[in-house]
Design an enzyme around this catalytic site. Structure first.
Site, short mmCIF file in Angstrom:
data_model
loop_
_atom_site.label_atom_id
_atom_site.label_comp_id
_atom_site.label_asym_id
_atom_site.label_seq_id
_atom_site.Cartn_x
_atom_site.Cartn_y
_atom_site.Cartn_z
N GLN A 276 0.30 1.30 -4.10
CA GLN A 276 -0.60 0.16 -4.59
C GLN A 276 -0.07 -1.45 -4.28
O GLN A 276 1.32 -1.28 -4.96
CB GLN A 276 -1.19 0.52 -5.96
CG GLN A 276 -2.48 -0.64 -6.43
CD GLN A 276 -3.57 -0.35 -5.68
OE1 GLN A 276 -4.04 0.88 -5.16
NE2 GLN A 276 -4.57 -1.35 -5.34
N LYS B 164 -9.09 5.52 -8.14
CA LYS B 164 -8.61 6.70 -6.82
C LYS B 164 -8.29 7.78 -7.46
O LYS B 164 -8.73 8.94 -6.96
CB LYS B 164 -7.24 5.94 -6.16
CG LYS B 164 -7.80 4.67 -5.33
CD LYS B 164 -6.54 3.82 -4.84
CE LYS B 164 -6.98 2.35 -4.29
NZ LYS B 164 -6.02 1.58 -3.70
N ASP C 233 -3.53 4.59 4.01
CA ASP C 233 -4.18 3.14 4.07
C ASP C 233 -4.32 2.66 5.41
O ASP C 233 -4.98 1.47 5.57
CB ASP C 233 -3.24 2.37 3.05
CG ASP C 233 -3.59 2.18 1.75
OD1 ASP C 233 -4.69 2.25 1.27
OD2 ASP C 233 -2.67 2.08 0.91
N1 GUN Z 1 -4.56 -3.34 -3.12
C1 GUN Z 1 -5.79 -3.85 -2.68
N2 GUN Z 1 -6.47 -3.17 -1.92
C2 GUN Z 1 -5.48 -2.06 -1.57
C3 GUN Z 1 -5.83 -0.83 -0.65
O1 GUN Z 1 -6.65 -0.75 -0.04
N3 GUN Z 1 -4.54 -0.08 -0.66
C4 GUN Z 1 -3.49 -0.41 -1.33
N4 GUN Z 1 -2.59 0.40 -1.00
N5 GUN Z 1 -3.47 -1.44 -2.18
C5 GUN Z 1 -4.46 -2.17 -2.24
#
Ligand code: GUN
Length: 284
Positions: A96, A52, A119
């Protein structure tokens, strides 16, 4: 032989579009900014968070990294989120997942301002998706919609089967396919005739987290097969929830792992962060 849907290529196109718009906002004095919070050192999370940050660099989004220890309290995390909510120079906030067990995931998701919720996990944003009037879409389902669109196949009237019912992928995925007039079935661990249902799908989305779960007998000739799974095998290689080698000759279109859904999730996160900045500056 299926056509391989090249998620890497499509995600790069999306990131390049975002990059242009991020640069245009910079001209107006807006430095698009994403705060990324990771608690603890889960190896998979570290890889995702790293990717990211790399994507932010590529598109010119400023990323603020908060790497906090495993023992961080819920109150400390909520405090940080409140501070980031209030900062006008922060456009998006991403925590996350998964979080350590002593932290209530829902309390954390609720604490993020819906306007910075890139998200799209906050109940306000989830509700907006349900009624089809949304600001943000969750990154993985949104990326999958782009992959399906790239095939040129019209979703309307198609049998769509989603395997998996998570809040992050399965449920919103089903909703987006429904909004495009697909006939949608959601399968999960208690589904009795999962094989037959999967084999009836024109569009099959698999997000169940079991390596090579979907085999050729569960796929209709010519179907679009989208593999959301990322499983690390004993030999260190990644594999999806679909048995690619057996399914590929039968499918019409298929996403590889890696290089399918994964890069799309990150591209859509960049798109959401850009959109958050626009919303906050009344430019959307
Ligand atoms: N953990 C696994 N996929 C995601 C996601 O798309 N966003 C976040 N914040 N955590 C994750």
């Amino acid at each position: 032989m299926a056509q391989i849907i090249d998620g890497k290529k499509i995600s790069t196109q999306i990131k390049d579009e975002v990059k242009e718009q991020v640069a245009a906002l910079k001209q107006k004095g807006i430095d698009v900014t994403l705060a990324v919070i990771q608690i603890g050192k889960d190896p998979a999370s570290t890889v995702y968070v790293g990717n990211k940050k790399k994507a932010c660099e590529y598109v010119g989004i400023r990323s603020l990294a908060y790497e906090l220890p495993e023992e961080t309290t819920e109150e400390k995390l909520l405090e940080l989120i409140r501070e980031l909510n209030d900062r006008t120079d922060v456009n998006g906030i991403l925590v996350q997942l998964p979080l350590p067990e002593h932290i209530d995931e829902q309390a954390v998701i609720h604490a993020i301002s819906p306007l910075k919720d890139v998200d799209a996990f906050h109940p306000v944003n989830v509700g907006k998706i349900m009624i089809g009037d949304y600001d943000f879409l969750p990154c993985t389902p949104a990326g999958i919609m782009e992959l399906i669109a790239s095939t040129g196949v019209d979703i309307s009237g198609k049998q769509c089967v989603v395997i998996g019912r998570s809040n992050i992928v399965g449920k919103p995925m089903a909703m987006l396919l429904l909004q495009k007039n697909g006939t949608v079935t959601i399968c999960h661990s208690r589904t009795k005739n999962l094989k037959e249902l999967a084999a009836s799908a024109d569009i099959l989305v698999v997000a169940i987290g079991k390596p090579k779960f979907v085999t050729a007998d569960m796929v209709k000739e010519g179907a679009i097969v989208i593999d959301v799974g990322i499983n690390r095998m004993e030999d260190g290689k990644l594999c999806g929830d679909v048995d690619f080698d057996s399914v590929e000759p039968k499918a019409g279109y298929i996403t590889p792992v890696p290089g399918g859904v994964g890069p799309m999730t990150i591209a859509m996160l960049m798109k959401n962060t850009l959109h958050a900045a626009k919303l906050q500056h009344n430019l959307a």
